[in-house]
Design a protein around this motif. Structure first.
Motif, PDB file in Angstrom:
ATOM      1  N   LEU A  61       0.833  -1.213   0.000  1.00  0.00           N
ATOM      2  CA  LEU A  61       0.000   0.000   0.000  1.00  0.00           C
ATOM      3  C   LEU A  61       0.862   1.256   0.000  1.00  0.00           C
ATOM      4  CD1 LEU A  61      -2.397  -1.873   0.488  1.00  0.00           C
ATOM      5  CD2 LEU A  61      -3.191  -0.285   2.239  1.00  0.00           C
ATOM      6  N   ARG A  62       1.927   1.250   0.781  1.00  0.00           N
ATOM      7  CA  ARG A  62       2.814   2.414   0.813  1.00  0.00           C
ATOM      8  C   ARG A  62       3.421   2.675  -0.562  1.00  0.00           C
ATOM      9  NH1 ARG A  62       4.700  -0.275   6.327  1.00  0.00           N
ATOM     10  NH2 ARG A  62       3.863   1.229   7.843  1.00  0.00           N
ATOM     11  N   ALA A  63       3.843   1.604  -1.223  1.00  0.00           N
ATOM     12  CA  ALA A  63       4.431   1.761  -2.553  1.00  0.00           C
ATOM     13  C   ALA A  63       3.416   2.319  -3.539  1.00  0.00           C
ATOM     14  CB  ALA A  63       4.976   0.422  -3.047  1.00  0.00           C
ATOM     15  N   LEU A  64       2.188   1.797  -3.503  1.00  0.00           N
ATOM     16  CA  LEU A  64       1.147   2.290  -4.412  1.00  0.00           C
ATOM     17  C   LEU A  64       0.795   3.733  -4.101  1.00  0.00           C
ATOM     18  CD1 LEU A  64      -1.263  -0.792  -4.565  1.00  0.00           C
ATOM     19  CD2 LEU A  64       0.654  -0.260  -6.074  1.00  0.00           C
ATOM     20  N   ALA A  65       0.770   4.083  -2.826  1.00  0.00           N
ATOM     21  CA  ALA A  65       0.452   5.460  -2.456  1.00  0.00           C
ATOM     22  C   ALA A  65       1.515   6.433  -2.944  1.00  0.00           C
ATOM     23  CB  ALA A  65       0.303   5.568  -0.940  1.00  0.00           C
ATOM     24  N   LEU A  66       2.743   5.957  -3.069  1.00  0.00           N
ATOM     25  CA  LEU A  66       3.827   6.795  -3.603  1.00  0.00           C
ATOM     26  C   LEU A  66       3.848   6.828  -5.121  1.00  0.00           C
ATOM     27  CD1 LEU A  66       6.784   5.871  -1.202  1.00  0.00           C
ATOM     28  CD2 LEU A  66       5.457   7.997  -1.229  1.00  0.00           C
ATOM     29  N   GLY A  67       2.959   6.067  -5.755  1.00  0.00           N
ATOM     30  CA  GLY A  67       2.843   6.136  -7.206  1.00  0.00           C
ATOM     31  C   GLY A  67       3.290   4.913  -7.966  1.00  0.00           C
ATOM     32  N   ALA A  68       3.761   3.874  -7.281  1.00  0.00           N
ATOM     33  CA  ALA A  68       4.154   2.647  -7.974  1.00  0.00           C
ATOM     34  C   ALA A  68       2.920   1.911  -8.472  1.00  0.00           C
ATOM     35  CB  ALA A  68       4.965   1.747  -7.045  1.00  0.00           C
ATOM     36  N   ARG A  69       3.076   1.186  -9.571  1.00  0.00           N
ATOM     37  CA  ARG A  69       2.007   0.332 -10.073  1.00  0.00           C
ATOM     38  C   ARG A  69       2.064  -1.060  -9.472  1.00  0.00           C
ATOM     39  NH1 ARG A  69      -0.074   1.220 -15.169  1.00  0.00           N
ATOM     40  NH2 ARG A  69      -1.013  -0.846 -14.937  1.00  0.00           N
ATOM     41  N   ALA A  70       3.260  -1.485  -9.079  1.00  0.00           N
ATOM     42  CA  ALA A  70       3.428  -2.826  -8.516  1.00  0.00           C
ATOM     43  C   ALA A  70       4.772  -2.890  -7.816  1.00  0.00           C
ATOM     44  CB  ALA A  70       3.344  -3.897  -9.613  1.00  0.00           C
ATOM     45  N   VAL A  71       4.953  -3.953  -7.031  1.00  0.00           N
ATOM     46  CA  VAL A  71       6.224  -4.203  -6.355  1.00  0.00           C
ATOM     47  C   VAL A  71       6.793  -5.533  -6.859  1.00  0.00           C
ATOM     48  CG1 VAL A  71       5.397  -2.973  -4.317  1.00  0.00           C
ATOM     49  CG2 VAL A  71       5.238  -5.477  -4.398  1.00  0.00           C
ATOM     50  N   LEU A  72       8.082  -5.731  -6.612  1.00  0.00           N
ATOM     51  CA  LEU A  72       8.728  -7.001  -6.932  1.00  0.00           C
ATOM     52  C   LEU A  72       9.372  -7.566  -5.672  1.00  0.00           C
ATOM     53  CD1 LEU A  72       9.544  -4.815  -9.472  1.00  0.00           C
ATOM     54  CD2 LEU A  72      10.057  -7.027 -10.514  1.00  0.00           C
ATOM     55  N   LEU A  73       9.322  -8.896  -5.540  1.00  0.00           N
ATOM     56  CA  LEU A  73       9.911  -9.597  -4.399  1.00  0.00           C
ATOM     57  C   LEU A  73      11.132 -10.387  -4.855  1.00  0.00           C
ATOM     58  CD1 LEU A  73       6.810 -11.198  -2.616  1.00  0.00           C
ATOM     59  CD2 LEU A  73       7.851  -8.955  -2.202  1.00  0.00           C
ATOM     60  N   GLY A  74      12.231 -10.262  -4.112  1.00  0.00           N
ATOM     61  CA  GLY A  74      13.435 -11.027  -4.398  1.00  0.00           C
ATOM     62  C   GLY A  74      13.705 -12.065  -3.335  1.00  0.00           C
ATOM     63  N   ARG A  75      14.271 -11.648  -2.209  1.00  0.00           N
ATOM     64  CA  ARG A  75      14.657 -12.603  -1.171  1.00  0.00           C
ATOM     65  C   ARG A  75      13.482 -13.417  -0.626  1.00  0.00           C
ATOM     66  NH1 ARG A  75      17.992  -8.094  -0.352  1.00  0.00           N
ATOM     67  NH2 ARG A  75      20.233  -8.550  -0.518  1.00  0.00           N
ATOM     68  N   PRO A  76      12.300 -12.818  -0.384  1.00  0.00           N
ATOM     69  CA  PRO A  76      11.200 -13.663   0.119  1.00  0.00           C
ATOM     70  C   PRO A  76      10.900 -14.853  -0.784  1.00  0.00           C
ATOM     71  CG  PRO A  76      10.641 -11.346   0.367  1.00  0.00           C
ATOM     72  CD  PRO A  76      11.902 -11.393  -0.447  1.00  0.00           C
ATOM     73  N   ILE A  77      11.019 -14.660  -2.101  1.00  0.00           N
ATOM     74  CA  ILE A  77      10.783 -15.768  -3.032  1.00  0.00           C
ATOM     75  C   ILE A  77      11.852 -16.838  -2.858  1.00  0.00           C
ATOM     76  CG2 ILE A  77      10.697 -16.405  -5.478  1.00  0.00           C
ATOM     77  CD1 ILE A  77       8.228 -14.866  -4.483  1.00  0.00           C
ATOM     78  N   LEU A  78      13.098 -16.446  -2.694  1.00  0.00           N
ATOM     79  CA  LEU A  78      14.175 -17.413  -2.495  1.00  0.00           C
ATOM     80  C   LEU A  78      13.987 -18.198  -1.205  1.00  0.00           C
ATOM     81  CD1 LEU A  78      17.153 -15.187  -3.642  1.00  0.00           C
ATOM     82  CD2 LEU A  78      16.272 -17.205  -4.835  1.00  0.00           C
ATOM     83  N   TRP A  79      13.539 -17.518  -0.142  1.00  0.00           N
ATOM     84  CA  TRP A  79      13.306 -18.244   1.116  1.00  0.00           C
ATOM     85  C   TRP A  79      12.140 -19.220   0.954  1.00  0.00           C
ATOM     86  CZ3 TRP A  79      17.711 -16.928   1.785  1.00  0.00           C
ATOM     87  CH2 TRP A  79      18.189 -15.673   2.155  1.00  0.00           C
ATOM     88  N   GLY A  80      11.089 -18.817   0.264  1.00  0.00           N
ATOM     89  CA  GLY A  80       9.992 -19.742   0.017  1.00  0.00           C
ATOM     90  C   GLY A  80      10.440 -20.931  -0.817  1.00  0.00           C
TER      91      GLY A  80
END
Length: 344
Positions: A280-299
């Protein structure tokens, strides 16, 4: 899914120490690595009340691709270090979660094989010293069904990592390390080119016919120059704190890049996103989406494709929960008024 810290701890138990350090570490004193997460937490939310949030919709679209949530899988290298099925498991988990995979040039499985397991996917590009190698990879990715290219622009040289315990590539057999680099006469030719410029955006567009997003943008002037050369999107990123230590956190860089884009292209962001509140914070700052790196590797390390799917589903559900608590039934309702003024 486990809370992020518990998920990382479980992955750490299952990975060799050198592999964990390779994935988890940042450059220098790791100040940027630490600040990425802290910067999101510094942003305070202003929720609305007495709104009907009995139904909350997290779906969106990006460059024509529908997504269940504004959460993508960032490009990270050598997934066979985390799990025997490597990028094949990552691709399946991403597809099952209704997300989009950005496949690394340094994947440990062949582009074409990963594509056969994937849903929608983009291909991350390094401009190598051997420009012919870059062109060949782009052509293969295009033929295999990549919907866009992501040019990583912040890596003319690899940042020095404080906690690296040697070169993790030595743990990989050649068939993994060189999975997409067949015919390479010398490994140095697969190093990133230090003379990459904005003109390479034009070349990649011409070679592929695909939209090209540029990853690693932290400044307005760079954002404008990328757009001048035809970039179809911008990704605000400091490479997960793995390049220039002391670079500003992506949450702090995002507003400047969004303003410079003037709404002409989607702006995405990665780095330290760990919760639906961060989305939500990222979208409120104007981003359209976020990307995940390390969380995906841990999963991936803890449960293969199922682990990847669980991470993405958790963040989608957590984003839905955060939207409801903020009094916002749709992503389109998120605006800058969600954030309190920054503290001096």
């Amino acid at each position: 899914m486990l809370p992020y810290d518990a998920l990382e701890a479980l992955a750490r138990e299952r990975l060799p120490q050198a592999v964990y350090d390779y994935f988890a570490g940042g450059s220098g004193e790791e100040s940027t690595l630490a600040d990425n997460s802290a910067a999101w937490a510094r942003l305070r939310l202003r929720p609305r009340v007495l709104r009907d949030v009995s139904s909350v919709d997290t779906s969106t679209e990006l460059l024509g691709t529908p997504l269940r949530a504004p959460v993508l899988v960032a490009p990270t290298a050598f997934h066979s270090l985390a799990h025997p099925e490597a990028e094949l498991a990552t691709a399946r988990g991403t597809r099952e979660a209704g997300s989009l995979l950005v496949l690394s040039s340094r994947a440990s499985r062949r582009i074409e094989t990963v594509a056969s397991h994937a849903g929608p996917w983009w291909f991350q590009v390094y401009v190598f010293r051997d420009r012919g190698l870059t062109r060949s990879l782009v052509q293969r990715a295009t033929a295999a069904g990549a919907r866009a290219l992501v040019l990583t622009a912040d890596t003319p040289y690899v940042g020095r990592k404080r906690r690296n315990r040697g070169d993790c590539s030595l743990l990989l057999p050649d068939e993994d390390l060189l999975a997409n680099l067949e015919g390479l006469t010398h490994r140095s030719l697969a190093e990133q080119a230090p003379d990459v410029t904005f003109a390479d955006i034009d070349r990649l567009r011409q070679d592929s016919g695909l939209p090209v997003l540029v990853k690693g943008v932290l400044r307005a002037d760079d954002a404008r120059e990328c757009l001048h050369h035809g970039a179809a999107g911008l990704i605000v990123s400091n490479h997960g704190g793995r390049q220039l230590d002391g670079a500003l956190a992506t949450a702090d860089a995002l507003p400047e890049v969004v303003e410079a884009s003037e709404g002409r292209v989607p702006v995405l962001v990665d780095g330290g996103v760990r919760s639906g509140r961060d989305v939500l914070r990222a979208l409120a700052l104007g981003a359209r989406a976020v990307l995940l790196g390390r969380p995906i590797l841990w999963g991936l390390a803890t449960d293969g494709a199922d682990g990847v799917r669980q991470v993405l589903n958790f963040l989608r559900e957590d984003t839905s929960h955060a939207l409801a608590l903020a009094g916002l039934p749709r992503l389109s309702d998120v605006g800058p008024d969600l954030l309190a003024p920054r503290r001096p």
